[in-house]
Design a protein around this motif. Sequence first.
Motif, PDB file in Angstrom:
ATOM      1  N   MET A   1       0.834  -1.196   0.000  1.00 28.11           N
ATOM      2  CA  MET A   1       0.000   0.000   0.000  1.00 28.11           C
ATOM      3  C   MET A   1       0.871   1.250   0.000  1.00 28.11           C
ATOM      4  O   MET A   1       1.916   1.300   0.650  1.00 28.11           O
ATOM      5  N   ASN A   2       0.409   2.264  -0.725  1.00 30.34           N
ATOM      6  CA  ASN A   2       1.114   3.538  -0.784  1.00 30.34           C
ATOM      7  C   ASN A   2       0.713   4.424   0.392  1.00 30.34           C
ATOM      8  O   ASN A   2      -0.470   4.631   0.643  1.00 30.34           O
ATOM      9  N   PHE A   3       1.710   4.938   1.131  1.00 26.60           N
ATOM     10  CA  PHE A   3       1.457   5.874   2.226  1.00 26.60           C
ATOM     11  C   PHE A   3       2.103   7.241   1.959  1.00 26.60           C
ATOM     12  O   PHE A   3       2.165   8.080   2.840  1.00 26.60           O
ATOM     13  N   ASP A   4       2.596   7.430   0.719  1.00 27.25           N
ATOM     14  CA  ASP A   4       3.375   8.634   0.418  1.00 27.25           C
ATOM     15  C   ASP A   4       2.570   9.745  -0.239  1.00 27.25           C
ATOM     16  O   ASP A   4       2.877  10.915  -0.069  1.00 27.25           O
ATOM     17  N   HIS A   5       1.532   9.398  -1.000  1.00 25.84           N
ATOM     18  CA  HIS A   5       0.783  10.409  -1.744  1.00 25.84           C
ATOM     19  C   HIS A   5      -0.709  10.235  -1.495  1.00 25.84           C
ATOM     20  O   HIS A   5      -1.233   9.124  -1.586  1.00 25.84           O
ATOM     21  N   CYS A   6      -1.387  11.328  -1.209  1.00 29.50           N
ATOM     22  CA  CYS A   6      -2.820  11.268  -0.911  1.00 29.50           C
ATOM     23  C   CYS A   6      -3.637  11.049  -2.184  1.00 29.50           C
ATOM     24  O   CYS A   6      -3.210  11.404  -3.282  1.00 29.50           O
ATOM     25  N   VAL A   7      -4.810  10.468  -2.018  1.00 28.21           N
ATOM     26  CA  VAL A   7      -5.741  10.323  -3.132  1.00 28.21           C
ATOM     27  C   VAL A   7      -6.250  11.720  -3.505  1.00 28.21           C
ATOM     28  O   VAL A   7      -6.131  12.669  -2.723  1.00 28.21           O
ATOM     29  N   PRO A   8      -6.828  11.891  -4.693  1.00 28.67           N
ATOM     30  CA  PRO A   8      -7.368  13.214  -5.062  1.00 28.67           C
ATOM     31  C   PRO A   8      -8.415  13.692  -4.065  1.00 28.67           C
ATOM     32  O   PRO A   8      -9.268  12.917  -3.613  1.00 28.67           O
ATOM     33  N   ARG A   9      -8.353  14.957  -3.711  1.00 28.58           N
ATOM     34  CA  ARG A   9      -9.263  15.487  -2.688  1.00 28.58           C
ATOM     35  C   ARG A   9     -10.730  15.361  -3.102  1.00 28.58           C
ATOM     36  O   ARG A   9     -11.606  15.212  -2.253  1.00 28.58           O
ATOM     37  N   GLU A  10     -11.000  15.406  -4.421  1.00 28.08           N
ATOM     38  CA  GLU A  10     -12.384  15.270  -4.893  1.00 28.08           C
ATOM     39  C   GLU A  10     -12.969  13.900  -4.546  1.00 28.08           C
ATOM     40  O   GLU A  10     -14.178  13.763  -4.362  1.00 28.08           O
ATOM     41  N   SER A  11     -12.100  12.885  -4.436  1.00 27.30           N
ATOM     42  CA  SER A  11     -12.595  11.528  -4.197  1.00 27.30           C
ATOM     43  C   SER A  11     -12.989  11.292  -2.746  1.00 27.30           C
ATOM     44  O   SER A  11     -13.560  10.259  -2.417  1.00 27.30           O
ATOM     45  N   VAL A  12     -12.693  12.265  -1.859  1.00 27.20           N
ATOM     46  CA  VAL A  12     -13.133  12.161  -0.461  1.00 27.20           C
ATOM     47  C   VAL A  12     -13.949  13.385  -0.054  1.00 27.20           C
ATOM     48  O   VAL A  12     -14.199  13.625   1.121  1.00 27.20           O
ATOM     49  N   HIS A  13     -14.350  14.185  -1.063  1.00 24.73           N
ATOM     50  CA  HIS A  13     -15.200  15.373  -0.860  1.00 24.73           C
ATOM     51  C   HIS A  13     -14.544  16.386   0.077  1.00 24.73           C
ATOM     52  O   HIS A  13     -15.165  16.885   1.011  1.00 24.73           O
ATOM     53  N   LYS A  14     -13.292  16.711  -0.210  1.00 21.10           N
ATOM     54  CA  LYS A  14     -12.578  17.753   0.515  1.00 21.10           C
ATOM     55  C   LYS A  14     -12.091  18.818  -0.461  1.00 21.10           C
ATOM     56  O   LYS A  14     -11.793  18.523  -1.627  1.00 21.10           O
ATOM     57  N   SER A  15     -11.992  20.058   0.021  1.00 19.81           N
ATOM     58  CA  SER A  15     -11.510  21.158  -0.818  1.00 19.81           C
ATOM     59  C   SER A  15     -10.020  21.405  -0.643  1.00 19.81           C
ATOM     60  O   SER A  15      -9.359  21.876  -1.567  1.00 19.81           O
ATOM     61  N   ALA A  16      -9.504  21.108   0.543  1.00 22.09           N
ATOM     62  CA  ALA A  16      -8.093  21.372   0.834  1.00 22.09           C
ATOM     63  C   ALA A  16      -7.297  20.070   0.843  1.00 22.09           C
ATOM     64  O   ALA A  16      -7.720  19.080   1.455  1.00 22.09           O
ATOM     65  N   ASP A  17      -6.153  20.066   0.173  1.00 20.57           N
ATOM     66  CA  ASP A  17      -5.299  18.873   0.152  1.00 20.57           C
ATOM     67  C   ASP A  17      -4.899  18.448   1.554  1.00 20.57           C
ATOM     68  O   ASP A  17      -4.771  17.254   1.844  1.00 20.57           O
ATOM     69  N   ALA A  18      -4.697  19.422   2.449  1.00 23.49           N
ATOM     70  CA  ALA A  18      -4.245  19.114   3.806  1.00 23.49           C
ATOM     71  C   ALA A  18      -5.272  18.314   4.595  1.00 23.49           C
ATOM     72  O   ALA A  18      -4.935  17.685   5.603  1.00 23.49           O
ATOM     73  N   GLU A  19      -6.530  18.330   4.159  1.00 26.59           N
ATOM     74  CA  GLU A  19      -7.585  17.614   4.882  1.00 26.59           C
ATOM     75  C   GLU A  19      -7.777  16.180   4.399  1.00 26.59           C
ATOM     76  O   GLU A  19      -8.591  15.434   4.944  1.00 26.59           O
TER      77      GLU A  19
ATOM     78  N   GLN B   1      -6.887  12.429   4.162  1.00 25.03           N
ATOM     79  CA  GLN B   1      -6.144  11.457   4.958  1.00 25.03           C
ATOM     80  C   GLN B   1      -5.804  10.186   4.177  1.00 25.03           C
ATOM     81  O   GLN B   1      -4.790   9.551   4.435  1.00 25.03           O
ATOM     82  N   LEU B   2      -6.638   9.800   3.218  1.00 28.42           N
ATOM     83  CA  LEU B   2      -6.419   8.537   2.502  1.00 28.42           C
ATOM     84  C   LEU B   2      -5.275   8.657   1.506  1.00 28.42           C
ATOM     85  O   LEU B   2      -5.115   9.684   0.844  1.00 28.42           O
ATOM     86  N   THR B   3      -4.509   7.573   1.398  1.00 26.98           N
ATOM     87  CA  THR B   3      -3.398   7.538   0.456  1.00 26.98           C
ATOM     88  C   THR B   3      -3.540   6.429  -0.583  1.00 26.98           C
ATOM     89  O   THR B   3      -2.917   6.489  -1.632  1.00 26.98           O
ATOM     90  N   ASP B   4      -4.352   5.403  -0.298  1.00 27.07           N
ATOM     91  CA  ASP B   4      -4.446   4.276  -1.231  1.00 27.07           C
ATOM     92  C   ASP B   4      -5.649   3.414  -0.861  1.00 27.07           C
ATOM     93  O   ASP B   4      -6.135   3.456   0.281  1.00 27.07           O
ATOM     94  N   ALA B   5      -6.107   2.619  -1.827  1.00 26.84           N
ATOM     95  CA  ALA B   5      -7.157   1.632  -1.590  1.00 26.84           C
ATOM     96  C   ALA B   5      -7.026   0.542  -2.637  1.00 26.84           C
ATOM     97  O   ALA B   5      -6.663   0.816  -3.788  1.00 26.84           O
ATOM     98  N   ALA B   6      -7.298  -0.696  -2.254  1.00 28.91           N
ATOM     99  CA  ALA B   6      -7.196  -1.820  -3.179  1.00 28.91           C
ATOM    100  C   ALA B   6      -8.297  -2.823  -2.879  1.00 28.91           C
ATOM    101  O   ALA B   6      -8.630  -3.062  -1.709  1.00 28.91           O
ATOM    102  N   ARG B   7      -8.869  -3.413  -3.931  1.00 30.95           N
ATOM    103  CA  ARG B   7      -9.860  -4.477  -3.748  1.00 30.95           C
ATOM    104  C   ARG B   7      -9.130  -5.793  -3.506  1.00 30.95           C
ATOM    105  O   ARG B   7      -8.243  -6.179  -4.285  1.00 30.95           O
ATOM    106  N   LEU B   8      -9.492  -6.486  -2.434  1.00 31.63           N
ATOM    107  CA  LEU B   8      -8.874  -7.771  -2.108  1.00 31.63           C
ATOM    108  C   LEU B   8      -9.674  -8.920  -2.716  1.00 31.63           C
ATOM    109  O   LEU B   8      -9.107  -9.861  -3.267  1.00 31.63           O
TER     110      LEU B   8
END
Length: 310
Positions: free
Chosen positions: A1-19, A21-28
Amino acid sequence: MNFDHCVPRESVHKSADAEVQLTDAARLDDGRFAVAAVWRRDHYLGHHGGPVSDPVLLAETARQAAIHLSHRFFGVPSGQTFVLSHLSVDLLEALPPVGDEHLAVRLDVACRRPAEGARRLRLELNADVWIRHRLRARVRVCWEPMEPRRYALLRGRGAREATALSACPEPSRVRLSPTQVGHLVERDVLVDADPLRANSWWLRLDQEHPVLFDHESDHVPGMALVEAFRQAGRVAAGDGRPGASGVTLLAVEFTAFGELDAPVSITVESVCPDGTIFGFRAHQGGREIAHARVRCGAKAPVRARMGVAC
């Protein structure tokens, strides 16, 4: 799993990059996912300077996971609103504090959609939370993605109710200090004491708050209510330790939209015999908008139901 770069802010309904928290997701496999997140030092929901991280920070991680998985794996298009009905965090042990380095968090997620033939997409997420190779907590989220037209119709009815609610007189309030609720600055306090009733508070909202109102909202944000219940639980339990919440369970049911221009009361409805679990209800104009169970000690079971956009 990637912990270095956040997912796009639009995909978690946030306006600010600093808000974000998610960095990755994978279907198992079918219905199972791995979600990676990073907690940064001194985030508002982490309650600055405490000896442990706070369950509200984890609640926000779970909320973001629900939204991101909906868009990425369940085909929910951008532009849809998410109506949150249940959000709970149950700590199995204390969450480690966020130090100078970011804290990596992993969620092992089971995500359920309704039975075949259901007319509306409603989703339920249950996850084990792993930090530093230890199982620290379990989280649960129930929500419904809602297309704009249906959401507008739903909120149109709420707007008519809001007109009547806006006539409610402003209640008497007694300000609480930031340290009483586990914060450092005045604007982060979300509850005022009610001078006329014991074990009762009034919601205090700052619509310019950079985290709780990171993006425009036409109602009381669900996370504002979650944090307000945490603050009320801390005060009710008499937890005076600076920077510590003492809260080990937050289980919140959202039952109606809260309007921004009318008072919201938060009241203790029940206390377990040993004084560790409190039942709270939030009302606006005589109508319940949410209720919660908050634990400051021994473990107890949790449950669920429906109603506020996240």
